[in-house]
Scaffold this motif. Structure first.
Motif, PDB file in Angstrom:
ATOM      1  N   ASN A   1       0.716  -1.195  -0.227  1.00 16.03           N
ATOM      2  CA  ASN A   1       0.055   0.000  -0.067  1.00 16.03           C
ATOM      3  C   ASN A   1       0.610   1.364  -0.054  1.00 16.03           C
ATOM      4  O   ASN A   1       0.123   2.467  -0.093  1.00 16.03           O
ATOM      5  N   ILE A   2       2.002   1.131   0.008  1.00 15.93           N
ATOM      6  CA  ILE A   2       3.075   2.200   0.252  1.00 15.93           C
ATOM      7  C   ILE A   2       3.010   3.453  -0.942  1.00 15.93           C
ATOM      8  O   ILE A   2       2.658   4.488  -0.594  1.00 15.93           O
ATOM      9  N   ASN A   3       3.050   2.830  -2.176  1.00 12.43           N
ATOM     10  CA  ASN A   3       3.321   4.173  -3.326  1.00 12.43           C
ATOM     11  C   ASN A   3       1.669   4.530  -3.618  1.00 12.43           C
ATOM     12  O   ASN A   3       1.825   5.868  -3.724  1.00 12.43           O
ATOM     13  N   ARG A   4       0.843   3.902  -3.405  1.00 12.39           N
ATOM     14  CA  ARG A   4      -0.380   4.490  -3.871  1.00 12.39           C
ATOM     15  C   ARG A   4      -1.037   5.472  -2.698  1.00 12.39           C
ATOM     16  O   ARG A   4      -1.300   6.616  -3.008  1.00 12.39           O
ATOM     17  N   ILE A   5      -0.882   5.041  -1.229  1.00 17.23           N
ATOM     18  CA  ILE A   5      -1.351   5.884  -0.135  1.00 17.23           C
ATOM     19  C   ILE A   5      -0.065   7.092  -0.074  1.00 17.23           C
ATOM     20  O   ILE A   5      -0.675   8.177  -0.252  1.00 17.23           O
ATOM     21  N   ALA A   6       0.975   7.048  -0.430  1.00 14.67           N
ATOM     22  CA  ALA A   6       1.881   7.960  -0.349  1.00 14.67           C
ATOM     23  C   ALA A   6       1.496   9.196  -1.480  1.00 14.67           C
ATOM     24  O   ALA A   6       1.483  10.412  -1.316  1.00 14.67           O
ATOM     25  N   LYS A   7       1.177   8.865  -2.646  1.00 14.19           N
ATOM     26  CA  LYS A   7       0.749   9.707  -3.718  1.00 14.19           C
ATOM     27  C   LYS A   7      -0.584  10.454  -3.483  1.00 14.19           C
ATOM     28  O   LYS A   7      -0.860  11.693  -3.808  1.00 14.19           O
ATOM     29  N   GLU A   8      -1.517   9.496  -2.993  1.00 18.76           N
ATOM     30  CA  GLU A   8      -2.692   9.934  -2.580  1.00 18.76           C
ATOM     31  C   GLU A   8      -2.584  11.068  -1.242  1.00 18.76           C
ATOM     32  O   GLU A   8      -3.349  12.370  -1.648  1.00 18.76           O
ATOM     33  N   VAL A   9      -1.691  10.991  -0.293  1.00 20.14           N
ATOM     34  CA  VAL A   9      -1.658  11.899   0.753  1.00 20.14           C
ATOM     35  C   VAL A   9      -0.937  13.245   0.432  1.00 20.14           C
ATOM     36  O   VAL A   9      -1.499  14.149   0.498  1.00 20.14           O
ATOM     37  N   VAL A  48       5.792  11.308   6.982  1.00 18.50           N
ATOM     38  CA  VAL A  48       5.792  10.146   7.156  1.00 18.50           C
ATOM     39  C   VAL A  48       6.483   9.452   8.441  1.00 18.50           C
ATOM     40  O   VAL A  48       7.624  10.049   8.532  1.00 18.50           O
ATOM     41  N   ILE A  49       6.093   8.565   9.190  1.00 18.48           N
ATOM     42  CA  ILE A  49       6.749   7.988  10.452  1.00 18.48           C
ATOM     43  C   ILE A  49       6.977   6.529  10.181  1.00 18.48           C
ATOM     44  O   ILE A  49       6.177   5.981   9.615  1.00 18.48           O
ATOM     45  N   PHE A  50       8.126   6.142  10.930  1.00 20.53           N
ATOM     46  CA  PHE A  50       8.257   4.754  10.537  1.00 20.53           C
ATOM     47  C   PHE A  50       8.950   4.059  11.871  1.00 20.53           C
ATOM     48  O   PHE A  50       9.678   4.949  12.373  1.00 20.53           O
ATOM     49  N   ASN A  51       8.831   2.948  12.047  1.00 16.32           N
ATOM     50  CA  ASN A  51       9.686   2.410  13.159  1.00 16.32           C
ATOM     51  C   ASN A  51      11.206   2.086  12.687  1.00 16.32           C
ATOM     52  O   ASN A  51      11.130   1.495  11.642  1.00 16.32           O
ATOM     53  N   HIS A  52      11.853   2.418  13.492  1.00 14.88           N
ATOM     54  CA  HIS A  52      13.434   2.417  13.294  1.00 14.88           C
ATOM     55  C   HIS A  52      14.153   0.905  13.492  1.00 14.88           C
ATOM     56  O   HIS A  52      14.402   0.808  14.717  1.00 14.88           O
ATOM     57  N   THR A  53      14.137   0.196  12.476  1.00 14.46           N
ATOM     58  CA  THR A  53      14.659  -1.358  12.877  1.00 14.46           C
ATOM     59  C   THR A  53      15.924  -1.457  12.383  1.00 14.46           C
ATOM     60  O   THR A  53      16.826  -2.262  13.115  1.00 14.46           O
ATOM     61  N   ASP A  84      16.495   1.026   6.567  1.00 12.30           N
ATOM     62  CA  ASP A  84      15.005   1.530   6.646  1.00 12.30           C
ATOM     63  C   ASP A  84      14.933   2.610   5.493  1.00 12.30           C
ATOM     64  O   ASP A  84      13.807   2.611   4.925  1.00 12.30           O
ATOM     65  N   VAL A  85      16.022   3.584   5.387  1.00 12.33           N
ATOM     66  CA  VAL A  85      15.571   4.690   4.285  1.00 12.33           C
ATOM     67  C   VAL A  85      15.811   3.955   2.986  1.00 12.33           C
ATOM     68  O   VAL A  85      14.919   4.485   2.161  1.00 12.33           O
ATOM     69  N   ILE A  86      16.651   3.028   2.635  1.00 15.57           N
ATOM     70  CA  ILE A  86      16.628   2.537   1.344  1.00 15.57           C
ATOM     71  C   ILE A  86      15.395   1.658   1.344  1.00 15.57           C
ATOM     72  O   ILE A  86      14.857   1.525   0.120  1.00 15.57           O
ATOM     73  N   LEU A  87      14.810   0.849   2.227  1.00 15.49           N
ATOM     74  CA  LEU A  87      13.296   0.155   1.949  1.00 15.49           C
ATOM     75  C   LEU A  87      12.236   0.998   1.699  1.00 15.49           C
ATOM     76  O   LEU A  87      11.667   1.032   0.566  1.00 15.49           O
ATOM     77  N   ILE A  88      12.284   2.130   2.232  1.00 16.76           N
ATOM     78  CA  ILE A  88      11.378   3.105   2.045  1.00 16.76           C
ATOM     79  C   ILE A  88      11.309   3.530   0.772  1.00 16.76           C
ATOM     80  O   ILE A  88      10.369   4.074  -0.157  1.00 16.76           O
ATOM     81  N   SER A  89      12.657   4.126   0.270  1.00 16.40           N
ATOM     82  CA  SER A  89      13.007   4.774  -0.840  1.00 16.40           C
ATOM     83  C   SER A  89      12.627   3.614  -2.169  1.00 16.40           C
ATOM     84  O   SER A  89      12.189   4.235  -3.151  1.00 16.40           O
ATOM     85  N   TRP A  90      12.603   2.374  -1.775  1.00 16.31           N
ATOM     86  CA  TRP A  90      12.285   1.557  -3.110  1.00 16.31           C
ATOM     87  C   TRP A  90      10.791   1.242  -3.080  1.00 16.31           C
ATOM     88  O   TRP A  90      10.287   1.076  -4.070  1.00 16.31           O
ATOM     89  N   CYS A  91      10.043   1.628  -1.834  1.00 12.15           N
ATOM     90  CA  CYS A  91       8.706   1.203  -2.189  1.00 12.15           C
ATOM     91  C   CYS A  91       7.844   2.387  -2.739  1.00 12.15           C
ATOM     92  O   CYS A  91       6.620   2.262  -2.913  1.00 12.15           O
ATOM     93  N   VAL A  92       8.473   3.544  -2.929  1.00 13.08           N
ATOM     94  CA  VAL A  92       7.840   4.433  -3.753  1.00 13.08           C
ATOM     95  C   VAL A  92       8.642   4.987  -4.938  1.00 13.08           C
ATOM     96  O   VAL A  92       9.804   4.571  -4.865  1.00 13.08           O
TER      97      VAL A  92
END
Length: 232
Positions: free
Chosen positions: A32-40, A49-54, A58-66
């Motif tokens: 759901n990441i890319n669709r919701i990000a564009k919608e918001v 955007v907030i994310f749990n710091h695992t 993390d930054v690379i993972l989020i960067s790929w999902c959009v």
């Protein structure tokens, strides 16, 4: 006010090359990441955007999902120690990160983040302030809540599932564990905070967001089925 922007050649490398490798190695799924990000972003409101710091992934993972059209608008605030460490400073500078204290009390940094939001940038940050040591979501820092309230920002939570198992703090090489990113429901600060909230109201809202993130991480539930890989 000028503020850092990501180096798009480098972000394309992260997106296209490392992202493809991660998709295979971690069986990476973006729910759901890319669709919701564009919608918001299309709502013409500031977005945090907030994310749990695992892990450091993390930054690379989020960067790929959009896709890159969204990444161009994203700024990743980072702890100032990273900008002073030669091992990581090159990376955070190329991603357009903004240095700040973990508790977001540095006045200069806060002003920069405020101006970035007002200029249409999307902030992506970890409210915990540092990586988890046990995989559990730690208490959230207060700074981003006050920033969201003052700028009338929408908050988009993204839960990273499996990131800690793949590369816990102190690891040198990641393990081939399954990683999944899930976008939760968009939170409108106007629905939770009055114009002049008390300290107790801020604390209650902060903990409410944390519990939302915990539930999202534990259940992996999102409001849409897993989306295909983003296209550029």
């Amino acid at each position: 006010m000028d503020f850092p922007k990501p180096n798009m050649l480098f972000m394309r490398f992260l997106h296209d090359v490392l992202g493809t490798i991660f998709r295979v190695y971690f069986r990476l799924r973006c729910n759901n990441i890319n669709r919701i990000a564009k919608e918001v972003i299309s709502r013409q409101r500031p977005v945090i955007v907030i994310f749990n710091h695992t892990s450091i992934l993390d930054v690379i993972l989020i960067s790929w999902c959009v896709d890159l059209s969204v990444i161009r608008q994203v700024t990743f605030p980072g702890k100032k120690e990273l900008f002073e460490d030669k091992r990581f400073s090159w990376f955070v500078n190329l991603t357009g990160a903004i240095p700040l204290d973990r508790d977001i009390t540095d006045i200069t940094a806060v002003k920069t983040l405020f101006q970035a939001l007002k200029a249409g940038r999307v902030l992506a940050l970890a409210p915990e302030g540092t990586r988890t040591l046990d995989g559990q979501i730690q208490p959230f820092k207060m700074g981003f809540i006050k920033l969201a309230h003052k700028t009338n920002a929408l908050i988009l939570p993204i839960a990273i599932r499996g990131g800690f198992e793949a590369m816990p703090k102190g690891s040198i090489l990641p393990k081939p564990k399954k990683i999944e990113l899930v976008a939760g429901d968009v939170v409108d600060t106007q629905d939770y905070l009055d114009k002049r909230p008390s300290a107790e109201e801020y604390e209650a809202f902060l903990e409410q967001l944390r519990q939302m993130m915990i539930q999202l991480k534990e259940t992996g539930k999102s409001c849409a089925e897993t989306e295909p890989a983003p296209t550029v």
